[in-house]
Design an enzyme around this catalytic site. Structure first.
Site, PDB file in Angstrom:
ATOM      1  NE  ARG A   2      42.914  35.067  32.368  1.00 41.85           N
ATOM      2  CZ  ARG A   2      41.687  34.810  32.461  1.00 41.85           C
ATOM      3  NH1 ARG A   2      40.990  35.464  31.430  1.00 41.85           N
ATOM      4  NH2 ARG A   2      41.306  35.177  33.631  1.00 41.85           N
ATOM      5  N   GLY A  36      34.896  31.272  28.863  1.00 45.73           N
ATOM      6  CA  GLY A  36      35.818  30.904  29.315  1.00 45.73           C
ATOM      7  C   GLY A  36      35.873  32.504  29.672  1.00 45.73           C
ATOM      8  CB  CYS A  37      39.664  33.296  28.360  1.00 45.32           C
ATOM      9  SG  CYS A  37      40.987  34.715  28.597  1.00 45.32           S
ATOM     10  CG  PHE A  38      36.851  38.498  30.902  1.00 47.48           C
ATOM     11  CD1 PHE A  38      38.670  38.169  30.959  1.00 47.48           C
ATOM     12  CD2 PHE A  38      36.772  38.709  31.893  1.00 47.48           C
ATOM     13  CE1 PHE A  38      39.147  39.056  31.912  1.00 47.48           C
ATOM     14  CE2 PHE A  38      37.187  39.125  32.974  1.00 47.48           C
ATOM     15  CZ  PHE A  38      38.667  39.685  33.113  1.00 47.48           C
ATOM     16  CE1 TYR A 181      44.896  31.235  28.320  1.00 47.38           C
ATOM     17  CE2 TYR A 181      43.262  32.823  26.799  1.00 47.38           C
ATOM     18  CZ  TYR A 181      43.232  31.459  28.097  1.00 47.38           C
ATOM     19  OH  TYR A 181      42.566  31.404  28.744  1.00 47.38           O
TER      20      TYR A 181
END
Length: 199
Positions: A2, A36-38, A181
Site C-alpha cells: 500500500r 484490512g486496509c481501511f 493498490y
C-alpha cells in the site's frame, strides 16, 4: 504494497474526517469494523444504499490518538478500522454484518490479502449486547457453512480514533492509485475464491 499508492497523496488538500451531514437521512446509528486496509473498507461500505459515511480510523489498541506510522509499525494493538454511519431506517446491523463478511477473508489470522500484521486483521467491534449476539451468531453460522474455524475476531468496541485526513475517502480522491493498490493486493480475486462470487 500500500505504501506504493500512498506517496504524495497524503500531501493533498485535507478533507474532514467527519462525514458530510445531509438532511435527507433518517435516524443515524454507528457500527465498527476492521477489514484490512481501511481505504477498501470505506469503499465497500459507502457503495451500500443506507450508509451515510464510512470513516477510516484506528481501534482496539492501547495507545491514545495513534498515528498511521505508529499503527502500521505494530505494537499499539490497533486495527485499521472504519466507523460506519448508517440510516437505521434503511439498514439493520445484521445487514452490515453481511457486507462485512463478504468483503473479508475470514480464514486469515495474519491480516488481509497482501497486507499482513496486527493492524490489518479483520474484526467486528460490537457496541452492545445485541450487536455482540448478532456478530457471534453470524460467525458461528459461517463456521457451520464452511466446516472450519473462522479466524476473524468479535471484540467489544473501544475508543475509535479517526485516521489522518489523507486517508479519508482515499478511493475517491485517488481513484487510479486506489484501483492499482486493490488489484495488486489481490483483494477481489481472493474474495471471489472464498465466496464464489456469491457474497
Amino acid at each position: 504494497m500500500r505504501r506504493l499508492a500512498l506517496g504524495a497523496a497524503l500531501l493533498l488538500t485535507a478533507c474532514s474526517a467527519e462525514p458530510t451531514r445531509a438532511d435527507d437521512h433518517g435516524p443515524r446509528a454507528e457500527a465498527y469494523f476492521a477489514m484490512g486496509c481501511f481505504w477498501c473498507a470505506e469503499a465497500d461500505f459507502e457503495k451500500t444504499p443506507g450508509v451515510i459515511a464510512a470513516i477510516s480510523g484506528y481501534t482496539g489498541g492501547k495507545t491514545q490518538n495513534p498515528t498511521y506510522k505508529q499503527v502500521s509499525a505494530g505494537g499499539t494493538g490497533h486495527y485499521e478500522a472504519v466507523r460506519v454511519i448508517y440510516d437505521s431506517s434503511k439498514l439493520r446491523y445484521a445487514d452490515l454484518l453481511k457486507i462485512f463478511w463478504s468483503n473479508v477473508d475470514p480464514f486469515d489470522a495474519a491480516g488481509q490479502f497482501c497486507d499482513k500484521g496486527e493492524s490489518y486483521r479483520a474484526a467486528v467491534f460490537p457496541s452492545n449486547p445485541e450487536e455482540t449476539r448478532l456478530a457471534e451468531g453470524s460467525k458461528a453460522n459461517l463456521e457451520k457453512r464452511f466446516g472450519q474455524s473462522i479466524a476473524t475476531q468479535v471484540i467489544p468496541k473501544s475508543d475509535f480514533y479517526p485516521a489522518e485526513a489523507g486517508h479519508q475517502d482515499y478511493y475517491k480522491k485517488n481513484p487510479i492509485r486506489y484501483r492499482f493498490y486493490r488489484s495488486g493486493c489481490g483483494r477481489d480475486a481472493r474474495l471471489k475464491a472464498v465466496w464464489g462470487g456469491k457474497k
